[in-house]
Design a protein around this motif. Structure first.
Motif, PDB file in Angstrom:
ATOM      1  N   GLY A 150     -37.646   7.479 -30.123  1.00  0.00           N
ATOM      2  CA  GLY A 150     -36.660   8.537 -30.301  1.00  0.00           C
ATOM      3  C   GLY A 150     -35.589   8.470 -29.232  1.00  0.00           C
ATOM      4  O   GLY A 150     -35.847   8.021 -28.116  1.00  0.00           O
ATOM      5  N   TRP A 151     -34.385   8.905 -29.591  1.00  0.00           N
ATOM      6  CA  TRP A 151     -33.300   9.066 -28.632  1.00  0.00           C
ATOM      7  C   TRP A 151     -33.040  10.559 -28.444  1.00  0.00           C
ATOM      8  O   TRP A 151     -32.966  11.312 -29.436  1.00  0.00           O
ATOM      9  CB  TRP A 151     -32.016   8.394 -29.116  1.00  0.00           C
ATOM     10  N   PHE A 152     -32.893  10.953 -27.186  1.00  0.00           N
ATOM     11  CA  PHE A 152     -32.596  12.330 -26.827  1.00  0.00           C
ATOM     12  C   PHE A 152     -31.376  12.333 -25.919  1.00  0.00           C
ATOM     13  O   PHE A 152     -31.006  11.307 -25.356  1.00  0.00           O
ATOM     14  CB  PHE A 152     -33.780  12.956 -26.075  1.00  0.00           C
ATOM     15  N   ARG A 153     -30.794  13.501 -25.740  1.00  0.00           N
ATOM     16  CA  ARG A 153     -29.720  13.622 -24.773  1.00  0.00           C
ATOM     17  C   ARG A 153     -29.795  14.987 -24.095  1.00  0.00           C
ATOM     18  O   ARG A 153     -30.308  15.954 -24.672  1.00  0.00           O
ATOM     19  CB  ARG A 153     -28.355  13.423 -25.428  1.00  0.00           C
ATOM     20  N   GLN A 154     -29.289  15.006 -22.865  1.00  0.00           N
ATOM     21  CA  GLN A 154     -29.262  16.249 -22.110  1.00  0.00           C
ATOM     22  C   GLN A 154     -27.905  16.381 -21.449  1.00  0.00           C
ATOM     23  O   GLN A 154     -27.575  15.612 -20.537  1.00  0.00           O
ATOM     24  CB  GLN A 154     -30.375  16.286 -21.067  1.00  0.00           C
ATOM     25  N   ALA A 155     -27.145  17.342 -21.939  1.00  0.00           N
ATOM     26  CA  ALA A 155     -25.822  17.608 -21.377  1.00  0.00           C
ATOM     27  C   ALA A 155     -25.980  18.459 -20.120  1.00  0.00           C
ATOM     28  O   ALA A 155     -26.983  19.157 -19.951  1.00  0.00           O
ATOM     29  CB  ALA A 155     -24.966  18.323 -22.405  1.00  0.00           C
ATOM     30  N   LYS A 185     -27.653  22.058 -19.949  1.00  0.00           N
ATOM     31  CA  LYS A 185     -28.255  22.349 -21.252  1.00  0.00           C
ATOM     32  C   LYS A 185     -29.646  21.727 -21.370  1.00  0.00           C
ATOM     33  O   LYS A 185     -30.019  20.862 -20.572  1.00  0.00           O
ATOM     34  CB  LYS A 185     -27.356  21.836 -22.381  1.00  0.00           C
ATOM     35  N   GLU A 186     -30.374  22.161 -22.359  1.00  0.00           N
ATOM     36  CA  GLU A 186     -31.701  21.602 -22.597  1.00  0.00           C
ATOM     37  C   GLU A 186     -31.583  20.235 -23.269  1.00  0.00           C
ATOM     38  O   GLU A 186     -30.606  19.937 -23.942  1.00  0.00           O
ATOM     39  CB  GLU A 186     -32.517  22.559 -23.470  1.00  0.00           C
ATOM     40  N   ARG A 187     -32.619  19.458 -23.079  1.00  0.00           N
ATOM     41  CA  ARG A 187     -32.685  18.161 -23.737  1.00  0.00           C
ATOM     42  C   ARG A 187     -32.847  18.371 -25.239  1.00  0.00           C
ATOM     43  O   ARG A 187     -33.625  19.236 -25.668  1.00  0.00           O
ATOM     44  CB  ARG A 187     -33.869  17.360 -23.177  1.00  0.00           C
ATOM     45  N   GLU A 188     -32.121  17.583 -26.014  1.00  0.00           N
ATOM     46  CA  GLU A 188     -32.193  17.729 -27.460  1.00  0.00           C
ATOM     47  C   GLU A 188     -32.399  16.376 -28.127  1.00  0.00           C
ATOM     48  O   GLU A 188     -31.954  15.346 -27.631  1.00  0.00           O
ATOM     49  CB  GLU A 188     -30.912  18.383 -28.015  1.00  0.00           C
ATOM     50  N   ALA A 189     -33.071  16.420 -29.248  1.00  0.00           N
ATOM     51  CA  ALA A 189     -33.349  15.194 -29.987  1.00  0.00           C
ATOM     52  C   ALA A 189     -32.120  14.770 -30.773  1.00  0.00           C
ATOM     53  O   ALA A 189     -31.437  15.593 -31.382  1.00  0.00           O
ATOM     54  CB  ALA A 189     -34.521  15.404 -30.922  1.00  0.00           C
ATOM     55  N   GLN A 243     -25.927   3.068 -31.432  1.00  0.00           N
ATOM     56  CA  GLN A 243     -24.497   2.831 -31.495  1.00  0.00           C
ATOM     57  C   GLN A 243     -23.792   4.171 -31.645  1.00  0.00           C
ATOM     58  O   GLN A 243     -24.130   4.945 -32.553  1.00  0.00           O
ATOM     59  CB  GLN A 243     -24.154   1.923 -32.684  1.00  0.00           C
ATOM     60  N   ILE A 244     -22.863   4.441 -30.740  1.00  0.00           N
ATOM     61  CA  ILE A 244     -22.164   5.720 -30.771  1.00  0.00           C
ATOM     62  C   ILE A 244     -20.687   5.432 -30.966  1.00  0.00           C
ATOM     63  O   ILE A 244     -20.045   4.810 -30.111  1.00  0.00           O
ATOM     64  CB  ILE A 244     -22.368   6.524 -29.480  1.00  0.00           C
ATOM     65  N   ASP A 245     -20.134   5.883 -32.059  1.00  0.00           N
ATOM     66  CA  ASP A 245     -18.721   5.697 -32.370  1.00  0.00           C
ATOM     67  C   ASP A 245     -17.992   7.033 -32.352  1.00  0.00           C
ATOM     68  O   ASP A 245     -18.611   8.091 -32.396  1.00  0.00           O
ATOM     69  CB  ASP A 245     -18.569   5.029 -33.743  1.00  0.00           C
ATOM     70  N   SER A 246     -16.672   6.948 -32.294  1.00  0.00           N
ATOM     71  CA  SER A 246     -15.835   8.159 -32.306  1.00  0.00           C
ATOM     72  C   SER A 246     -16.347   9.184 -31.296  1.00  0.00           C
ATOM     73  O   SER A 246     -16.535  10.362 -31.618  1.00  0.00           O
ATOM     74  CB  SER A 246     -15.806   8.777 -33.713  1.00  0.00           C
ATOM     75  N   LEU A 247     -16.545   8.714 -30.085  1.00  0.00           N
ATOM     76  CA  LEU A 247     -17.115   9.575 -29.049  1.00  0.00           C
ATOM     77  C   LEU A 247     -16.238  10.795 -28.788  1.00  0.00           C
ATOM     78  O   LEU A 247     -15.003  10.712 -28.802  1.00  0.00           O
ATOM     79  CB  LEU A 247     -17.304   8.783 -27.758  1.00  0.00           C
ATOM     80  N   LYS A 248     -16.923  11.910 -28.537  1.00  0.00           N
ATOM     81  CA  LYS A 248     -16.260  13.174 -28.245  1.00  0.00           C
ATOM     82  C   LYS A 248     -16.706  13.661 -26.872  1.00  0.00           C
ATOM     83  O   LYS A 248     -17.806  13.333 -26.426  1.00  0.00           O
ATOM     84  CB  LYS A 248     -16.635  14.227 -29.288  1.00  0.00           C
ATOM     85  N   PRO A 249     -15.888  14.458 -26.197  1.00  0.00           N
ATOM     86  CA  PRO A 249     -16.302  14.978 -24.884  1.00  0.00           C
ATOM     87  C   PRO A 249     -17.654  15.704 -24.936  1.00  0.00           C
ATOM     88  O   PRO A 249     -18.420  15.630 -23.976  1.00  0.00           O
ATOM     89  CB  PRO A 249     -15.166  15.940 -24.528  1.00  0.00           C
ATOM     90  N   GLU A 250     -17.957  16.339 -26.059  1.00  0.00           N
ATOM     91  CA  GLU A 250     -19.238  17.048 -26.161  1.00  0.00           C
ATOM     92  C   GLU A 250     -20.436  16.107 -26.293  1.00  0.00           C
ATOM     93  O   GLU A 250     -21.580  16.556 -26.284  1.00  0.00           O
ATOM     94  CB  GLU A 250     -19.223  18.040 -27.340  1.00  0.00           C
ATOM     95  N   ASP A 251     -20.187  14.809 -26.408  1.00  0.00           N
ATOM     96  CA  ASP A 251     -21.276  13.831 -26.390  1.00  0.00           C
ATOM     97  C   ASP A 251     -21.687  13.471 -24.964  1.00  0.00           C
ATOM     98  O   ASP A 251     -22.666  12.742 -24.764  1.00  0.00           O
ATOM     99  CB  ASP A 251     -20.871  12.548 -27.123  1.00  0.00           C
ATOM    100  N   THR A 252     -20.939  13.970 -23.979  1.00  0.00           N
ATOM    101  CA  THR A 252     -21.274  13.697 -22.586  1.00  0.00           C
ATOM    102  C   THR A 252     -22.663  14.216 -22.264  1.00  0.00           C
ATOM    103  O   THR A 252     -22.959  15.393 -22.473  1.00  0.00           O
ATOM    104  CB  THR A 252     -20.242  14.347 -21.656  1.00  0.00           C
ATOM    105  N   ALA A 253     -23.528  13.322 -21.792  1.00  0.00           N
ATOM    106  CA  ALA A 253     -24.922  13.681 -21.537  1.00  0.00           C
ATOM    107  C   ALA A 253     -25.636  12.472 -20.943  1.00  0.00           C
ATOM    108  O   ALA A 253     -25.124  11.345 -20.982  1.00  0.00           O
ATOM    109  CB  ALA A 253     -25.619  14.095 -22.831  1.00  0.00           C
TER     110      ALA A 253
END
Length: 125
Positions: A34-39, A42-46, A81-91
């Motif tokens: 699994g891939w998760f991210r934590q901004a 904020k809490e870590r999210e799947a 693979q992450i495309d069309s990155l947005k500032p809210e993807d920062t994590a």
């Protein structure tokens, strides 16, 4: 069981990155990842998961169509693979092995047992 995430960096909005999760101690045809991210703050999210037999799940609506999970069994590596990155993807992005090791057991962080160290993705506007 070891996982090592890499590939993060600073990128402008609209850009792309490919994150890698190199695993050892097991094979990807037996284990799900699994891939998760934590901004910040904020809490870590799947984000996404790929099971041992290649079934893929995406848990965040905003990443569907922009994020693509894949794997190379021979290289023991899972990619995001992450495309069309947005500032809210920062994590910080993490990869993890679920408790039920071969199946993506859902989005709850507590259902994942082994974690990589994380790789930071920063998206500028």
């Amino acid at each position: 069981v070891q996982l090592q995430a890499s590939g993060g960096g600073l990128v402008q909005g609209g850009g792309s990155l490919r994150l890698s999760c190199a695993v050892s101690g097991f094979t990807l045809d037996s284990y799900a990842i699994g891939w998760f991210r934590q901004a910040p703050g904020k809490e870590r999210e799947a984000v996404s998961c790929i099971s041992n037999n290649g079934v893929i799940t995406y848990w965040i609506d905003s990443v569907k169509g922009r994020f693509t999970i894949s794997r190379d069994i021979a290289k023991n590596t899972v990619y995001l693979q992450i495309d069309s990155l947005k500032p809210e993807d920062t994590a910080v992005y993490y990869c993890a092995v679920p408790l039920l090791y071969y199946s993506c057991v859902g989005a709850r962080v507590g259902r994942y047992k082994y974690w990589g160290q994380g790789t930071l993705v920063t998206v500028s506007s």
